[in-house]
Design an enzyme around this catalytic site. Structure first.
Site, PDB file in Angstrom:
ATOM      1  N   ARG A 120       0.815  -1.214   0.000  1.00 24.83           N
ATOM      2  CA  ARG A 120       0.000   0.000   0.000  1.00 24.83           C
ATOM      3  C   ARG A 120       0.850   1.267   0.000  1.00 24.83           C
ATOM      4  NH1 ARG A 120      -2.902  -3.207   3.784  1.00 24.83           N
ATOM      5  NH2 ARG A 120      -2.010  -1.902   5.401  1.00 24.83           N
TER       6      ARG A 120
ATOM      7  N   GLU B  27       4.138  -7.523  14.912  1.00 20.63           N
ATOM      8  CA  GLU B  27       3.292  -7.941  16.028  1.00 20.63           C
ATOM      9  C   GLU B  27       3.027  -9.440  16.016  1.00 20.63           C
ATOM     10  OE1 GLU B  27       1.104  -4.518  14.080  1.00 20.63           O
ATOM     11  OE2 GLU B  27       3.091  -5.347  13.864  1.00 20.63           O
TER      12      GLU B  27
END
Length: 170
Positions: free
Chosen positions: A58, A95
């Site tokens: 993106r 994460e």
């Protein structure tokens, strides 16, 4: 124009408990997309920038038109196996696992001031890795630009002394 009006919330994506910020409505509206690029350009047009870089995927959506408007080279930071020439690489923690970015060994001129661009600043893991990779390749981080930032995740702190500029802050 309020660009936040063009960001859609998707609850429980990609997993339960996550509120995903969907940028596709902004991309689907040429005026809103152009405004985002124009605002990023306005912030950086008088700063010393030699090139624009982005991590896939993106980030490319905002970095490519910004690089064209600034008349600067675009440097893709890609996943393993996506660049055809020799590369510098950097593995980093996310994460939920690990990731890796690559840049061509000749993609960044020594000492070049590189603006890194992404759609969203969350925890800062990918942008921090991008900064490290630019520096490993001999460049200097000129700043980090984002369409949106999730301030509660404190990703800005992970970028240390590098400037972080966001058009929308949640």
């Amino acid at each position: 124009m309020n660009l936040a009006d063009y960001i859609r919330d998707i609850p429980d994506f990609p997993k339960p408990g996550i509120l995903f910020k969907d940028i596709t409505p902004l991309l689907a509206d040429p005026a809103a997309f152009q405004e985002a690029i124009n605002l990023l350009h306005a912030h950086y047009q008088n700063k010393a920038i030699d090139a624009v870089a982005a991590a896939e995927a993106r980030g490319f959506l905002f970095a490519a038109p910004l690089a064209l408007l600034m008349r600067k080279p675009l440097i893709p930071l890609r996943k393993p196996g996506k660049l055809p020439f020799r590369t510098y690489s950097l593995k980093y923690d996310l994460e939920y696992g690990t990731a890796e970015l690559h840049v061509h060994i000749d993609g960044i001129a020594p000492g070049a001031r590189v603006l890194l661009v992404d759609d969203l600043l969350a925890t800062g893991g990918t942008m921090h890795a991008g900064c490290q990779l630019v520096e490993k390749a001999g460049g200097v981080v000129a700043g980090c630009a984002f369409l949106a930032e999730l301030t509660f995740l404190k990703g800005r702190e992970r970028l240390g002394s590098h400037e972080a500029f966001s058009l929308i802050r949640y």
